[in-house]
Design a protein around this motif. Structure first.
Motif, PDB file in Angstrom:
ATOM      1  N   GLN A 160      -2.552 -24.401 -36.016  1.00 20.32           N
ATOM      2  CA  GLN A 160      -3.999 -24.160 -36.045  1.00 20.32           C
ATOM      3  C   GLN A 160      -4.586 -24.585 -37.384  1.00 20.32           C
ATOM      4  OE1 GLN A 160      -6.233 -23.386 -33.917  1.00 20.32           O
ATOM      5  NE2 GLN A 160      -7.963 -22.628 -35.098  1.00 20.32           N
ATOM      6  N   ASN A 196      -4.642 -28.341 -37.454  1.00 25.47           N
ATOM      7  CA  ASN A 196      -5.632 -28.806 -36.475  1.00 25.47           C
ATOM      8  C   ASN A 196      -7.036 -28.807 -37.061  1.00 25.47           C
ATOM      9  OD1 ASN A 196      -3.828 -29.287 -34.432  1.00 25.47           O
ATOM     10  ND2 ASN A 196      -4.335 -27.492 -33.233  1.00 25.47           N
ATOM     11  N   HIS A 221     -13.727 -27.161 -35.207  1.00 27.99           N
ATOM     12  CA  HIS A 221     -12.690 -26.141 -35.066  1.00 27.99           C
ATOM     13  C   HIS A 221     -12.681 -25.527 -33.665  1.00 27.99           C
ATOM     14  CE1 HIS A 221     -12.639 -25.295 -39.706  1.00 27.99           C
ATOM     15  NE2 HIS A 221     -12.491 -26.570 -39.405  1.00 27.99           N
ATOM     16  N   GLN A 259     -10.741 -27.300 -31.163  1.00 24.93           N
ATOM     17  CA  GLN A 259      -9.298 -27.269 -31.368  1.00 24.93           C
ATOM     18  C   GLN A 259      -8.671 -25.925 -31.004  1.00 24.93           C
ATOM     19  OE1 GLN A 259      -7.739 -30.382 -32.683  1.00 24.93           O
ATOM     20  NE2 GLN A 259      -9.747 -30.736 -31.782  1.00 24.93           N
ATOM     21  N   THR A 263      -5.120 -35.094 -37.289  1.00 19.11           N
ATOM     22  CA  THR A 263      -6.449 -34.739 -36.794  1.00 19.11           C
ATOM     23  C   THR A 263      -6.797 -35.587 -35.570  1.00 19.11           C
ATOM     24  OG1 THR A 263      -7.215 -34.126 -39.005  1.00 19.11           O
ATOM     25  CG2 THR A 263      -8.897 -34.613 -37.374  1.00 19.11           C
ATOM     26  N   THR A 303      -4.723 -34.550 -32.185  1.00 15.43           N
ATOM     27  CA  THR A 303      -5.185 -33.331 -31.526  1.00 15.43           C
ATOM     28  C   THR A 303      -6.608 -33.479 -31.007  1.00 15.43           C
ATOM     29  OG1 THR A 303      -5.763 -32.448 -33.705  1.00 15.43           O
ATOM     30  CG2 THR A 303      -3.666 -31.741 -32.743  1.00 15.43           C
ATOM     31  N   ALA A 304      -7.389 -34.368 -31.627  1.00 17.12           N
ATOM     32  CA  ALA A 304      -8.729 -34.636 -31.103  1.00 17.12           C
ATOM     33  C   ALA A 304      -8.636 -35.231 -29.700  1.00 17.12           C
ATOM     34  CB  ALA A 304      -9.474 -35.585 -32.037  1.00 17.12           C
ATOM     35  N   SER A 339      -7.404 -32.603 -27.256  1.00 11.50           N
ATOM     36  CA  SER A 339      -8.516 -31.714 -26.903  1.00 11.50           C
ATOM     37  C   SER A 339      -9.463 -32.386 -25.928  1.00 11.50           C
ATOM     38  CB  SER A 339      -9.279 -31.296 -28.165  1.00 11.50           C
ATOM     39  OG  SER A 339      -8.473 -30.539 -29.021  1.00 11.50           O
TER      40      SER A 339
END
Length: 484
Positions: free
Chosen positions: A57, A60, A249, A252, A339, A342-343, A346
């Motif tokens: 987290q 992220n 945030h 994520q 970054t 995970t973008a 998501s």
């Protein structure tokens, strides 16, 4: 040094005191099954150890944000330290915790579904579009940025295009594979490195032969080299996003909301990760003005160099030696990559949620992801200089929407909604004023009094709409059906 110590103490105290208050306001239930246990699928809903969830987290939501943002933000002067501290405690950490817990309670739903459920179907569609576009943009830019850096650090036969291909292949794998196979194994390592680098710099600031020119004794006036066109409000509050309040945030957090094994871990993971990010931002802001000799020195350094990346490298190597250089490379290269991946992951989850496509099978994950990959790859061929200028504003607009949704959620459940209402009003004022006062092409270039009046008007409209909602809800004339 005194200001730095006070700021550090306030952030830690904020976690212990205000974080506990926010936890009580929401009303966590340690006996309630989390999505990781109730919806286990071995892909996105996977129970992970608490320490891994925290570090994932943290990475992220952090990446380069609390480093670059803090360096750019501290150019405005001492107000940056105040915003990092109080923005993190009362804004960003509350934003991250409440939105994450809303996701936990809704079975791991993504941000557009959460916001749309509270603010209505029109807002839901807007959030779906804005969130996916924002995440694809992040993914595309964070292929190009580290690829260029790696090209400069490797032999000539390993070109930028080679590194683009390598990073993009990694993004595909990170988006499609179960979260514990790739992200769950490597993210904790990079998250630890980012924290370790910040602790090393803090050691130099506290015990080294340096003096921190924080400038508080001279007043809080704007130190920016272009102060006429860059007023502290709202410019600084958009520049320092990931170190204080960031809508990114909330896109994520649902990933970890699907992996946390008990609600009692939510405060350490979600509120705590934001406070950790605030600590990192605070350290880098102090390091930037200390290394360059003050606000004027920082402005001169930034004018003479390509950007914050050079300063990060110089500080790391200058203060931490060769080992610091290795950490800087990991930070400047690995952080944007972690970054970007995970973008895109998501973005897949958001698309799957609104398309109602189960993600337990690889074929279905591919069905949702291939269009996202295609758009991302296509955007890499476009000049992002103008598009990327809007990222910061869009990011903070996302935060404002999320805070308003959290306010409605708390009100609907009879909770003390003031904890989100105040930051919602503040961020609404920030984003409205920014887009109106910012010079072209970012904004409309209006005079500050006009922009401030419009910002106050936007706050008034939002507050009136919320007051009307509360009256209808309390009198029983509003039916808000939500399955929680």
């Amino acid at each position: 040094m005194t200001i730095l110590l006070i700021s550090l103490a306030l952030l830690i105290g904020g976690y212990c005191i205000y974080g506990l208050l926010v936890e009580k306001v929401f009303g966590i239930d340690p006996k309630r099954l989390t999505p990781a246990l109730s919806r286990t699928d071995g892909v996105d809903y996977v129970e992970l150890p608490a320490w891994k969830v925290f570090l994932i987290q943290f990475l992220n939501i952090a990446g380069l944000g609390p480093i670059f943002g803090a360096i750019m933000g501290v150019m405005f002067g001492p107000m940056a330290f105040i915003w990092i501290v109080f923005g993190s405690i009362f804004g960003g950490a509350v934003h991250d915790f409440i939105s994450a817990m809303m996701s936990v309670r809704s079975g791991g739903d993504s941000l557009p579904e959460l916001v749309g459920r509270e603010l209505g179907p029109v807002v839901k569609q807007i959030m779906r579009f804005v969130s996916v576009v924002l995440l694809i943009l992040v993914g595309a830019v964070f292929v190009l940025t580290p690829a260029g850096l790696l090209d400069n650090m490797t032999p000539d036969y390993l070109s930028t295009n080679f590194w683009i291909a390598v990073i993009f292949i990694y993004y595909v794998m990170a988006t499609l594979l179960p979260i514990d196979k790739l992200i769950g194994r490597f993210y904790p390592i990079f998250g630890f490195v980012l924290l370790f680098m910040a602790v090393g710099l803090l050691g130099v600031l506290l015990f080294g032969d340096v003096s921190i020119p924080d400038g508080f004794s001279s007043g809080l006036y704007n130190r920016h080299a272009a102060a006429d066109t860059h007023p502290v409000f709202p410019m600084m509050f958009v520049s320092i996003a990931c170190g204080a309040v960031s809508g990114f945030h909330a896109t994520q957090s649902p990933m970890m909301a699907r992996c946390i094994k008990n609600e009692k871990l939510a405060r350490p993971v979600f509120y705590g990760a934001m406070i950790a990010e605030g600590l990192v931002a605070l350290i880098w802001a102090a390091a930037a003005i200390t290394f360059t000799g003050g606000y004027e020195g920082l402005a001169e350094y930034m004018a003479a160099h390509k950007g914050a990346g050079d300063l990060v490298t110089d500080i790391s190597v200058g203060w931490l030696g060769a080992f610091g250089g290795v950490l800087a490379v990991l930070g400047v290269v690995a952080a944007p990559i972690t970054t970007g991946d995970t973008a895109l992951r998501s973005a897949r989850l958001i698309a799957a949620d609104f398309l109602h496509v189960d993600q337990s099978k690889l074929t279905r994950r591919l069905m949702v992801s291939l269009p996202l990959f295609a758009v991302t790859f296509g955007l890499m061929c476009i000049d992002f200089n103008v598009l990327w200028r809007y990222f910061a504003w869009t990011n903070q607009m996302l935060a404002a929407f999320t805070l308003w949704a959290a306010t409605v959620y708390l009100a609907r459940h009879g909770r003390f909604y003031i904890v989100t209402l105040i930051p919602a009003l503040f961020m609404t004022m920030v984003v409205t004023t920014y887009i109106l006062v910012a010079p072209s092409p970012e904004g409309f270039g209006l005079q500050m009094p006009v922009a401030l009046a419009a910002g106050a008007g936007a706050d008034a409209v939002c507050l009136l709409l919320f007051a009307r909602y509360e009256v209808l809800r309390r009198t029983g004339r509003l039916i808000h059906e939500v399955a929680y």
